[in-house]
Scaffold this motif. Structure first.
Motif, PDB file in Angstrom:
ATOM      1  N   ALA A 180     -48.941  -9.104  10.900  1.00  0.00           N
ATOM      2  CA  ALA A 180     -48.962  -8.252  12.099  1.00  0.00           C
ATOM      3  C   ALA A 180     -47.932  -8.730  13.114  1.00  0.00           C
ATOM      4  O   ALA A 180     -47.191  -7.921  13.693  1.00  0.00           O
ATOM      5  CB  ALA A 180     -50.356  -8.262  12.706  1.00  0.00           C
ATOM      6  N   ALA A 181     -47.863 -10.068  13.295  1.00  0.00           N
ATOM      7  CA  ALA A 181     -46.917 -10.594  14.275  1.00  0.00           C
ATOM      8  C   ALA A 181     -45.482 -10.276  13.851  1.00  0.00           C
ATOM      9  O   ALA A 181     -44.644  -9.900  14.669  1.00  0.00           O
ATOM     10  CB  ALA A 181     -47.090 -12.102  14.421  1.00  0.00           C
ATOM     11  N   PHE A 182     -45.236 -10.426  12.530  1.00  0.00           N
ATOM     12  CA  PHE A 182     -43.885 -10.144  12.055  1.00  0.00           C
ATOM     13  C   PHE A 182     -43.526  -8.687  12.276  1.00  0.00           C
ATOM     14  O   PHE A 182     -42.427  -8.359  12.733  1.00  0.00           O
ATOM     15  CB  PHE A 182     -43.781 -10.487  10.564  1.00  0.00           C
ATOM     16  N   VAL A 183     -44.480  -7.806  11.987  1.00  0.00           N
ATOM     17  CA  VAL A 183     -44.230  -6.373  12.169  1.00  0.00           C
ATOM     18  C   VAL A 183     -43.888  -6.097  13.629  1.00  0.00           C
ATOM     19  O   VAL A 183     -42.925  -5.393  13.940  1.00  0.00           O
ATOM     20  CB  VAL A 183     -45.465  -5.551  11.734  1.00  0.00           C
ATOM     21  N   GLY A 184     -44.675  -6.702  14.515  1.00  0.00           N
ATOM     22  CA  GLY A 184     -44.442  -6.490  15.938  1.00  0.00           C
ATOM     23  C   GLY A 184     -43.041  -6.932  16.345  1.00  0.00           C
ATOM     24  O   GLY A 184     -42.286  -6.184  16.963  1.00  0.00           O
ATOM     25  N   ARG A 185     -42.690  -8.148  15.940  1.00  0.00           N
ATOM     26  CA  ARG A 185     -41.369  -8.680  16.292  1.00  0.00           C
ATOM     27  C   ARG A 185     -40.259  -7.826  15.709  1.00  0.00           C
ATOM     28  O   ARG A 185     -39.280  -7.513  16.360  1.00  0.00           O
ATOM     29  CB  ARG A 185     -41.229 -10.111  15.742  1.00  0.00           C
ATOM     30  N   ALA A 186     -40.497  -7.454  14.441  1.00  0.00           N
ATOM     31  CA  ALA A 186     -39.459  -6.693  13.761  1.00  0.00           C
ATOM     32  C   ALA A 186     -39.204  -5.380  14.475  1.00  0.00           C
ATOM     33  O   ALA A 186     -38.066  -4.997  14.716  1.00  0.00           O
ATOM     34  CB  ALA A 186     -39.877  -6.430  12.320  1.00  0.00           C
ATOM     35  N   ARG A 187     -40.267  -4.725  14.836  1.00  0.00           N
ATOM     36  CA  ARG A 187     -40.091  -3.414  15.471  1.00  0.00           C
ATOM     37  C   ARG A 187     -39.416  -3.559  16.807  1.00  0.00           C
ATOM     38  O   ARG A 187     -38.514  -2.815  17.144  1.00  0.00           O
ATOM     39  CB  ARG A 187     -41.453  -2.776  15.663  1.00  0.00           C
ATOM     40  N   GLU A 188     -39.883  -4.522  17.580  1.00  0.00           N
ATOM     41  CA  GLU A 188     -39.318  -4.683  18.918  1.00  0.00           C
ATOM     42  C   GLU A 188     -37.863  -5.086  18.843  1.00  0.00           C
ATOM     43  O   GLU A 188     -36.994  -4.506  19.458  1.00  0.00           O
ATOM     44  CB  GLU A 188     -40.090  -5.754  19.693  1.00  0.00           C
ATOM     45  N   GLY A 189     -37.639  -6.116  18.033  1.00  0.00           N
ATOM     46  CA  GLY A 189     -36.314  -6.723  18.055  1.00  0.00           C
ATOM     47  C   GLY A 189     -35.360  -6.079  17.096  1.00  0.00           C
ATOM     48  O   GLY A 189     -34.392  -5.436  17.496  1.00  0.00           O
ATOM     49  N   ALA A 190     -35.647  -6.221  15.827  1.00  0.00           N
ATOM     50  CA  ALA A 190     -34.633  -5.911  14.841  1.00  0.00           C
ATOM     51  C   ALA A 190     -34.361  -4.423  14.713  1.00  0.00           C
ATOM     52  O   ALA A 190     -33.222  -4.013  14.619  1.00  0.00           O
ATOM     53  CB  ALA A 190     -35.054  -6.488  13.501  1.00  0.00           C
ATOM     54  N   TRP A 191     -35.404  -3.611  14.725  1.00  0.00           N
ATOM     55  CA  TRP A 191     -35.160  -2.210  14.383  1.00  0.00           C
ATOM     56  C   TRP A 191     -35.446  -1.248  15.509  1.00  0.00           C
ATOM     57  O   TRP A 191     -35.176  -0.071  15.405  1.00  0.00           O
ATOM     58  CB  TRP A 191     -35.990  -1.843  13.146  1.00  0.00           C
ATOM     59  N   GLY A 192     -36.062  -1.802  16.553  1.00  0.00           N
ATOM     60  CA  GLY A 192     -36.326  -0.936  17.679  1.00  0.00           C
ATOM     61  C   GLY A 192     -35.010  -0.506  18.304  1.00  0.00           C
ATOM     62  O   GLY A 192     -34.018  -1.217  18.244  1.00  0.00           O
ATOM     63  N   VAL A 193     -34.999   0.684  18.880  1.00  0.00           N
ATOM     64  CA  VAL A 193     -33.794   1.173  19.531  1.00  0.00           C
ATOM     65  C   VAL A 193     -34.177   1.487  20.965  1.00  0.00           C
ATOM     66  O   VAL A 193     -35.210   2.102  21.204  1.00  0.00           O
ATOM     67  CB  VAL A 193     -33.265   2.434  18.824  1.00  0.00           C
ATOM     68  N   SER A 194     -33.362   1.030  21.914  1.00  0.00           N
ATOM     69  CA  SER A 194     -33.722   1.256  23.304  1.00  0.00           C
ATOM     70  C   SER A 194     -32.857   2.348  23.904  1.00  0.00           C
ATOM     71  O   SER A 194     -31.754   2.623  23.423  1.00  0.00           O
ATOM     72  CB  SER A 194     -33.559  -0.031  24.105  1.00  0.00           C
ATOM     73  N   PHE A 195     -33.365   2.950  24.954  1.00  0.00           N
ATOM     74  CA  PHE A 195     -32.646   4.027  25.632  1.00  0.00           C
ATOM     75  C   PHE A 195     -31.235   3.587  26.030  1.00  0.00           C
ATOM     76  O   PHE A 195     -30.273   4.295  25.808  1.00  0.00           O
ATOM     77  CB  PHE A 195     -33.436   4.468  26.869  1.00  0.00           C
ATOM     78  N   GLY A 196     -31.177   2.379  26.598  1.00  0.00           N
ATOM     79  CA  GLY A 196     -29.878   1.885  27.059  1.00  0.00           C
ATOM     80  C   GLY A 196     -28.848   1.836  25.951  1.00  0.00           C
ATOM     81  O   GLY A 196     -27.675   2.120  26.163  1.00  0.00           O
ATOM     82  N   LYS A 197     -29.305   1.515  24.750  1.00  0.00           N
ATOM     83  CA  LYS A 197     -28.379   1.413  23.620  1.00  0.00           C
ATOM     84  C   LYS A 197     -27.855   2.770  23.173  1.00  0.00           C
ATOM     85  O   LYS A 197     -26.748   2.882  22.672  1.00  0.00           O
ATOM     86  CB  LYS A 197     -29.095   0.745  22.431  1.00  0.00           C
ATOM     87  N   VAL A 198     -28.693   3.790  23.287  1.00  0.00           N
ATOM     88  CA  VAL A 198     -28.306   5.080  22.711  1.00  0.00           C
ATOM     89  C   VAL A 198     -27.807   6.080  23.751  1.00  0.00           C
ATOM     90  O   VAL A 198     -27.240   7.105  23.395  1.00  0.00           O
ATOM     91  CB  VAL A 198     -29.479   5.733  21.941  1.00  0.00           C
ATOM     92  N   ALA A 199     -28.013   5.758  25.043  1.00  0.00           N
ATOM     93  CA  ALA A 199     -27.710   6.756  26.071  1.00  0.00           C
ATOM     94  C   ALA A 199     -26.244   7.194  26.001  1.00  0.00           C
ATOM     95  O   ALA A 199     -25.934   8.379  26.142  1.00  0.00           O
ATOM     96  CB  ALA A 199     -28.035   6.203  27.452  1.00  0.00           C
ATOM     97  N   GLY A 200     -25.347   6.236  25.772  1.00  0.00           N
ATOM     98  CA  GLY A 200     -23.919   6.584  25.736  1.00  0.00           C
ATOM     99  C   GLY A 200     -23.617   7.574  24.639  1.00  0.00           C
ATOM    100  O   GLY A 200     -23.022   8.637  24.882  1.00  0.00           O
TER     101      GLY A 200
END
Lengths: 687, 272
Positions: free
Chosen positions: A121-141
């Motif tokens: 569960a912890a790995f899934v959480g980290r993975a989603r947040e960090g590795a594969w999550g995409v943030s608004f700031g990254k995609v806004a451009g």
């Protein structure tokens, strides 16, 4: 069910039949037999795995085999958890999860490694947040450009808790971490954004406020139905986008929506059809949990739109009045609905407003076709200006006077603005040092590209190729020929590139609206520019401008033409601050005067500002300011100056072509890029 | 001797097959009328919208040889008019393309005239007004253009360079024909015809082009031209996947910026 489980299901198209429990048990025993005992058999593992698809079974067996080579114990534990891990993380993610555990095993031994594996569960959480999550700031451009391509104009984007639009701004979630890959998460952003654009484009908010449901659950369903309707529109023109949308529409839509979906497929279906379909849905209907579905807020959208419509209407009436006056002077009848639709002769401003209103209302209401007096701009600002006007009267000694263009009268206001030149106070030299440090690679590159521009004006003699015969060389050649030698090849004169006989004046916005980030970027930009221009050798000057009412227009000397780029100039660049307002016209007139006195073949005036000219007196805000600025630029052009305007504009900027002249401006949408862009722009302008 | 050479020259410069051109708004008639009345023509428009093809088509239609010069920033007046060369101790005059075009009564097309050095415009001035004469200063010769001769120049007003504005004294000698990208249906027909893709693919390409043209001013200097679409279409007709073809022929051709490329590729993947 979590969304990533849907992902894995989607990607599993098992062709081969799954292995049975007995076969699985046999294979597992082969792999991890060393850690099995009478109390610990592979039967349970095999039974669990037997329920999975064949590709997943293969995946688990393969990686169990790999892990068993390091540690059969770890492999045994992995086999027990792997199916769930794939469900949560997808194949690539599950592989990474296992690799992390094996790394830990190599470094810290079995105990820590098995703890790492078990804490899926912890790995899934980290993975989603960090590795594969995409943030608004990254995609806004990227999304901003993507949407500008779709919509034909810049749309405002902002982060929010869910995806929705008020028709002026598209709001998108802060982060998307639903899927186990960046690409998938980005896809959700893209589809959400495109749907929001489609809502504004294809009339989701075309009805009156009372017609929309109030209950959140009904709005949710309406949002779904609208999505179905808009998907049909998207399918025709943007099949690729439609496929993305389809792929993300999991789980599949329930049978209760089938009839509605069919009805909404009809060409020309509108939001009214969606509402009708909403009425026919069974009470038990629930919208599926599609990741791109945001929320619908018709009340706020309509309020924003109403405000815009009211503003546009009023502006249109004012514009019609002015147009009517102009036509009156030419002996033409006042404009009516027909002359508007004929359109060709209507002023740009009228056309733009009509277009905006048509988009919002679908039709021009009668009441906005009545010309009205002035009043497009808030009266409050003008009153404030009047007060300030009086207060500043006494300071009017020793100032230069400049005319100002009043477009409503079609005449100049004589000696209307009082302008003073002031010095910028020296700022912290560390600022420039830091900028030089930070942009060191860019500066090196700029210097190189500017070196290529450096002109040399020389007649090169004795060239093998050129536009004229080099008589000296020819005579010498003949002498040699006569003496029994050979006639050489280098007999021509070639003229190398002519010199860059050019001066440039940079005029930098120091108005209050540049405070903070923009001001920093402006200063960085100037440092880079100076570094690059020093290589080139063009003569240049830098002035800042700001002001408060017509009595206090101010121009700040940063670098005069006759000053070298030295320590003092650098400190003054660092000292550029955000001050008051932007009364651009007077500053342009003053600085074009300075520029016109410079001896050079080409004179370039570059303005750097952050949007509309603005001052709170005389209604300088808005149209008056735009027209005055435009007029000042026209005057500059008449004086043989080439003006070019660089705007950092975060808003849709449809007045820019009018104000600056279509070919003579550029918009830098991303402030962070200004420092490198400014020097680059100058290079491109003058190459 | 010189006469024979010229004739051979003219034959080589004459177009044998009709270059495809889809007339859009009477520009063919306008050009013909200008040619008949010996008025030079200025073609304005963005890159890749069909200016050069139009001139080729007109040269074929009028049955005149065509001399095209792509102007660049080292192009001097003597590159156009001609120069003396030294061979075996003798100086020999060699005609430049402009002189050749005048002698042949050809259509002389100076592509992207603003790219050339300033002194070149001085040479074309007497050719472009009613004198219709070319002064060969170095030979002390005045060439009078035959009635069939025509001067056409092209110019892209979208360039944002102060050094590349066309001077009033030059532009006011020309009849101007404005070019823009054709309307969507016509452009799709052109793309289909030139590249060999089917109508639906051509329409999708044009849709993509419109989206990129929407980005002019917000990150792109120019949107995708018809020429780029034809390139992409040719790749697709050869069996390259549409997305790959558009990424190569449209997105990468338009920009080097990462963010812009990403957005362009998203547009591509939305359309296909």
């Amino acid at each position: 069910m979590s969304s990533s489980a849907r992902y894995s299901e989607a990607s599993l198209g098992a062709a081969e039949a799954p292995l049975g429990a007995a076969e699985l048990e046999r294979r597992l025993e082969e792999l991890v037999g060393a850690v099995l005992s009478s109390r610990r058999s592979a039967t349970g593992l095999a039974r669990g795995l037997a329920e999975q698809t064949r590709p997943l079974q293969d995946f688990v067996l393969r990686w169990t085999a790999v892990t068993a080579k390091s540690s059969p114990e770890l492999a045994y534990q992995y086999a027990g958890l792997a199916a769930r891990a794939v469900g949560e993380l997808g194949y690539a993610g599950a592989e990474r999860w296992l690799m992390t555990a094996i790394d830990v095993y190599d470094r810290e031994g079995l105990y820590r490694a098995s703890a790492e594996l078990k804490d899926l569960a912890a790995f899934v959480g980290r993975a989603r947040e960090g590795a594969w999550g995409v943030s608004f700031g990254k995609v806004a451009g990227v999304l901003g450009i993507f949407l500008a391509g779709l919509a034909g104009r810049r749309l405002q984007l902002a982060p929010a808790d869910s995806a929705w639009t008020d028709t002026a701004t598209l709001f998108l979630p802060h982060r998307i971490t639903l899927f186990a890959s960046r690409a998938e998460n980005f896809r959700v952003y893209k589809v959400s954004a495109a749907l929001l654009w489609a809502q504004t484009r294809f009339g989701t908010f075309a009805l009156a406020s009372a017609q929309y449901p109030q209950a959140p659950h009904e709005l949710e369903l309406l949002n779904l139905l609208e999505t179905l309707r808009l998907a049909v529109r998207i399918e025709h023109d943007l099949p690729g986008l439609y496929r993305d949308l389809e792929a993300l529409s999991r789980p599949a839509l329930g049978a209760e929506f089938r009839a509605a979906r069919e009805r909404l497929r009809a060409p020309g279906a509108t939001v009214a059809d969606s509402l009708a379909a909403l009425g026919r849905l069974p009470a038990s209907a629930r919208a599926p949990d599609w990741p791109f579905l945001g929320t619908l807020d018709p009340a706020r959208a309509l309020a924003v739109r109403q405000e815009r419509v009211a503003r546009d209407k009023q502006a249109l009436r004012a514009a019609l009045q002015r147009w009517s006056d102009e036509r009156g002077e030419e002996g033409l009848p006042p404009p009516d609905g027909e002359s508007l639709e004929g359109g060709a002769a209507a002023p740009e401003e009228v056309k733009r407003l009509v277009e905006s209103l048509l988009q919002d209302l679908g039709d021009l209401p009668e009441d906005c076709l009545l010309p009205a007096g002035e009043g497009a701009y808030p009266a409050r600002a003008q009153q404030a200006g009047a007060a300030a006007d009086g207060a500043d009267d006494r300071e009017d000694g020793g100032a230069l006077r400049y005319d100002e263009w009043d477009h409503r009268r079609g005449h100049y206001r004589k000696d209307w603005c009082a302008l003073r030149e002031r010095d910028v106070h020296a700022g912290d030299p560390a600022f420039v040092e830091a900028a030089l440090e930070r942009y060191r690679p860019q500066i090196r590159q700029l210097r190189r590209s500017f070196e290529a521009l450096r002109g040399e004006d020389r007649r090169l003699r004795g060239e093998p190729y050129g536009e004229d015969v080099d008589l000296d060389a020819l005579v010498r050649g003949h002498a040699e020929l006569a003496a029994g030698g050979e006639l050489g090849e280098r007999l021509f004169v070639r003229r190398a590139r002519h010199e860059r006989d050019m001066v440039a004046l940079f005029m930098v916005d120091m108005s209050g609206s540049t405070k903070g980030w923009i001001n920093d970027c402006e200063r960085h930009a100037l440092v880079l520019l100076c570094e690059a221009l020093e290589v080139l050798g063009d003569r240049y000057a830098i002035y800042g401008f700001s002001g408060l009412t017509r009595k206090r227009c101010e121009v700040y000397r940063v670098k005069r033409f006759d000053e070298p780029y030295d320590h003092a100039v650098r400190e003054r660049i660092a000292g550029i601050q955000a001050l008051d307002y932007t009364r651009m016209g007077a500053a342009i007139r003053h600085l074009s005067g300075i520029l016109a006195r410079q001896p050079a073949r080409t004179r370039l005036l570059l303005t750097l500002s952050d949007g509309k000219p603005d001052d709170f007196s005389d209604g300088y805000r808005g149209e008056y300011g735009i027209e005055d600025t435009r007029q000042a630029l026209i005057e500059a052009r008449r004086a043989g100056i080439h003006p070019f305007c660089i705007t950092i504009d975060r808003e849709a900027s449809d007045y820019l072509p009018h104000m600056y002249g279509a070919a003579n401006y550029t918009v830098v949408a991303d402030v962070a890029r200004l420092p490198t862009r400014l020097a680059e722009l100058y290079r491109r302008l003058t190459r | 001797m010189a006469g024979i050479e010229l004739a051979a020259d003219a034959a080589a410069l004459r177009l044998e097959r009709e270059p495809y051109y889809c007339p859009l708004h009477g520009e063919v008639e306008l050009f013909e009328a200008a040619w008949r009345n010996r008025v030079p023509v200025l073609l304005k428009g963005p890159t890749g919208c069909g200016k050069t093809r139009f001139v080729e088509h007109m040269a074929w239609r009028l049955g005149r040889p065509l001399v095209t010069v792509s102007c660049h920033d080292d192009l001097t007046a003597s590159d156009l008019a001609g120069r003396y060369l030294v061979t075996a101790g003798e100086t020999v005059w060699v005609d430049g393309p402009m002189t050749r075009a005048v002698r042949l009564g050809a259509i002389l097309y100076l592509d992207e005239i603003v790219e050339a050095r300033k002194d070149t415009t001085v040479v074309i001035h007497p050719l472009a007004d009613d004198r219709r004469a070319l002064f060969l200063e170095k030979r002390g010769e005045v060439l009078h253009a035959p009635p069939e001769f025509m001067l056409a120049i092209s110019y892209n007003p979208g360039y944002q360079s102060v050094l590349k504005e066309l001077k009033q004294s030059t532009r006011q000698r020309f009849v101007a024909i404005d070019f823009d990208y054709p309307v969507a249906e016509a452009e799709a027909a052109i793309v289909a015809r030139e590249s060999g893709v089917d109508a639906a693919t051509a329409q999708a390409l044009v849709r993509l082009a419109h989206m990129t043209r929407n980005l002019k001013g917000s990150g792109l200097d120019e949107g995708a031209s018809t020429r780029l679409l034809v390139h992409a279409g040719k790749l697709i007709a050869q069996g390259v996947a549409p997305r790959t073809a558009c990424e190569a022929a449209v997105a990468l051709a338009l920009s080097d910026e990462r963010e812009m490329l990403a957005a362009l590729n998203e547009l591509v993947s939305s359309v296909f």
